[in-house]
Design an enzyme around this catalytic site. Structure first.
Site, PDB file in Angstrom:
ATOM      1  N   PHE A 138       0.847  -1.197   0.000  1.00  0.00           N
ATOM      2  CA  PHE A 138       0.000   0.000   0.000  1.00  0.00           C
ATOM      3  C   PHE A 138       0.877   1.240   0.000  1.00  0.00           C
ATOM      4  O   PHE A 138       1.734   1.399   0.871  1.00  0.00           O
ATOM      5  CB  PHE A 138      -0.954   0.045   1.201  1.00  0.00           C
ATOM      6  N   ASP A 223       9.246   2.559   1.917  1.00  0.00           N
ATOM      7  CA  ASP A 223       8.063   3.261   2.400  1.00  0.00           C
ATOM      8  C   ASP A 223       7.930   2.949   3.893  1.00  0.00           C
ATOM      9  O   ASP A 223       7.463   1.878   4.281  1.00  0.00           O
ATOM     10  CB  ASP A 223       6.827   2.796   1.611  1.00  0.00           C
ATOM     11  N   LYS A 252       2.469   9.668   8.423  1.00  0.00           N
ATOM     12  CA  LYS A 252       1.680   9.267   9.603  1.00  0.00           C
ATOM     13  C   LYS A 252       2.108   9.860  10.952  1.00  0.00           C
ATOM     14  O   LYS A 252       1.610  10.892  11.342  1.00  0.00           O
ATOM     15  CB  LYS A 252       1.592   7.741   9.647  1.00  0.00           C
TER      16      LYS A 252
HETATM   17  C1  LIG Z   1      -0.926   5.231   5.182  1.00  0.00           C
HETATM   18  C2  LIG Z   1       0.112   4.801   4.224  1.00  0.00           C
HETATM   19  C3  LIG Z   1       0.352   5.505   3.017  1.00  0.00           C
HETATM   20  C4  LIG Z   1      -0.507   6.662   2.579  1.00  0.00           C
HETATM   21  O1  LIG Z   1      -0.463   7.728   3.454  1.00  0.00           O
HETATM   22  P1  LIG Z   1      -1.569   8.918   3.317  1.00  0.00           P
HETATM   23  O2  LIG Z   1      -1.100   9.928   4.314  1.00  0.00           O
HETATM   24  O3  LIG Z   1      -2.889   8.315   3.642  1.00  0.00           O
HETATM   25  O4  LIG Z   1      -1.518   9.406   1.926  1.00  0.00           O
HETATM   26  C5  LIG Z   1       1.381   5.065   2.218  1.00  0.00           C
HETATM   27  N1  LIG Z   1       2.139   4.012   2.543  1.00  0.00           N
HETATM   28  C6  LIG Z   1       1.946   3.317   3.688  1.00  0.00           C
HETATM   29  C7  LIG Z   1       2.833   2.163   4.002  1.00  0.00           C
HETATM   30  C8  LIG Z   1       0.917   3.677   4.547  1.00  0.00           C
HETATM   31  O5  LIG Z   1       0.686   2.953   5.656  1.00  0.00           O
END
Ligand SMILES: *Cc1c(COP(=O)(O)O)cnc(C)c1O
Length: 397
Positions: A138, A223, A252
């Site tokens: 994700f 990420d 986050k």
């Molecule tokens: C939450 C998340 C995103 C996206 O972040 P947003 O602030 O919602 O755009 C991307 N990568 C990972 C691993 C995430 O947990």
């Protein structure tokens, strides 16, 4: 507004992109939330790994208040001290030399994707823009980041996708090796898959990816949006392995709930981003970076991280004990304070039952109960969570 009214007006006036729980939250402190009627909930979601210092910590509120009185926003046409202080702190704590600030996780990944393309373009010319990402990953909901995300359900209806992404099995160095050709410029991976169901790869996975990327001159992008900022018991998750990327993305928990994203990279790679190549109006305002600096100061303390590891280990042992008792638990996974229980049935109903008992948790990848408590959680809250889980599990039996 009473709850019925709130729900009705929400339906009337807000795009219905979320399935919300039947709960209207009014306030929070530490590991606890209160609904509109004053009912207390123990929070093991923490805004999905955002409120790592808990809800409304006093020191953060103070920094927010003081900075809000001094300077909130001026545009990146000018220098501001909070932004520079945060950038120096972040780069001083990891492989990176440079930071680009933005406002969310998706934007941080968007910046990483743009930088990877630009860097490759400079070195190799056009045509080498492919990025290998993982199945069940994700990376966000913008067009480029949903294209990077290895989940069809997130892409459906938005085609044509951004070109160049190919998806391979997570936790397989071989699968990445096979996908590399002359059109590929980067590999994007979560050190632990969060939304994908709290999947921790084998020990040598990141190292294997690093070797491959170095050999083929590909950029390795981590990420760490969900698992960075202390979540796993190290400041950044990849620091458990000691293998560094070329680019890392954060968001986050970086400002404990104020919107911020960051893309970190080396001097060598950052050179591809010259003036005018990327920008964000709100990226790194004095307000959000002052808050993030205080968050960073607290989370990066070794004593804080040590506690995350200790409580995480205790939590994990208690979950493993549950697994011995209940045969419908397939696996307990995670590291530090991102933990998951894979069930052999969908977990949505259990989440609702825990909520009725005053405990909030979350279910991801359909069958995985995911635990993302504030990192200030203690064994007392962990015990309460486990007891609640047990009472729900017992009823299930
Ligand atoms: C939450 C998340 C995103 C996206 O972040 P947003 O602030 O919602 O755009 C991307 N990568 C990972 C691993 C995430 O947990």
């Amino acid at each position: 507004m009473d709850k019925q009214d709130l729900m009705q007006q929400s339906q009337n006036h807000i795009c219905q992109t979320y399935n919300r729980y039947n709960l209207a939250i009014a306030s929070g402190k530490g590991c606890y939330l209160w609904d509109q009627e004053g009912r207390q909930y123990l929070d093991f979601v923490a805004g999905i790994a955002v409120c790592n210092l808990g809800h409304c910590p006093m020191e953060i509120a103070r920094v927010m208040y003081e900075q809000a009185q001094q300077l909130v926003h001026v545009s990146n046409l000018y220098y501001t001290e909070p932004q520079v202080r945060l950038a120096a702190a972040l780069t001083g704590s990891c492989f990176a030399d440079k930071v680009f600030f933005c406002n969310s996780g998706a934007e941080a990944n968007e910046a990483a994707i743009k930088l990877a393309r630009k860097y490759s373009r400079k070195g190799y010319g056009p045509g080498r823009y492919g990025i290998i990402t993982m199945k069940n990953s994700f990376h966000g909901r913008t067009l480029a980041t949903l294209s990077a995300t290895g989940q069809q359900k997130i892409q459906e209806g938005f085609e044509p996708l951004v070109d160049g992404f190919r998806y391979v099995e997570f936790d397989s160095v071989d699968a990445v090796a096979k996908a590399i050709d002359e059109t590929v410029c980067a590999v994007l991976v979560e050190p632990i898959q969060g939304e994908g169901g709290v999947r921790v790869p084998e020990r040598n996975y990141l190292e294997g990816l690093r070797e491959l990327c170095t050999r083929h001159d590909l950029l390795l992008i981590y990420d760490e949006i969900q698992v960075g900022m202390g979540r796993t018991g190290k400041l950044f998750s990849h620091q458990h392995e000691g293998v560094t990327p070329d680019i890392m993305t954060l968001a986050k928990a970086l400002a404990n709930g104020m919107p911020i994203g960051a893309m970190l990279t080396t001097d060598k790679v950052a050179e591809a981003f010259g003036p005018g190549s990327h920008a964000s109006t709100f990226g790194g305002t004095p307000l959000v970076t002052a808050v993030a600096f205080e968050v960073f100061r607290q989370i990066s303390a070794e004593s804080f991280l040590e506690k995350v590891r200790t409580v995480g280990e205790y939590f994990r042992e208690r979950l493993l004990a549950l697994k011995d008792k209940y045969s419908f638990i397939r696996e307990v996974r995670g590291r530090g304070l991102i933990l998951g229980i894979e069930l052999d049935f969908p977990g949505g109903e259990l989440v609702a039952q825990c909520q009725e008992r005053g405990v909030l948790l979350n279910c991801t990848a359909e069958k995985v109960l995911r635990f993302l408590p504030p990192l200030i959680v203690t064994s007392i809250e962990v015990d309460r969570l486990v007891e609640t889980l047990e009472s729900v599990f017992r009823d299930k039996h």
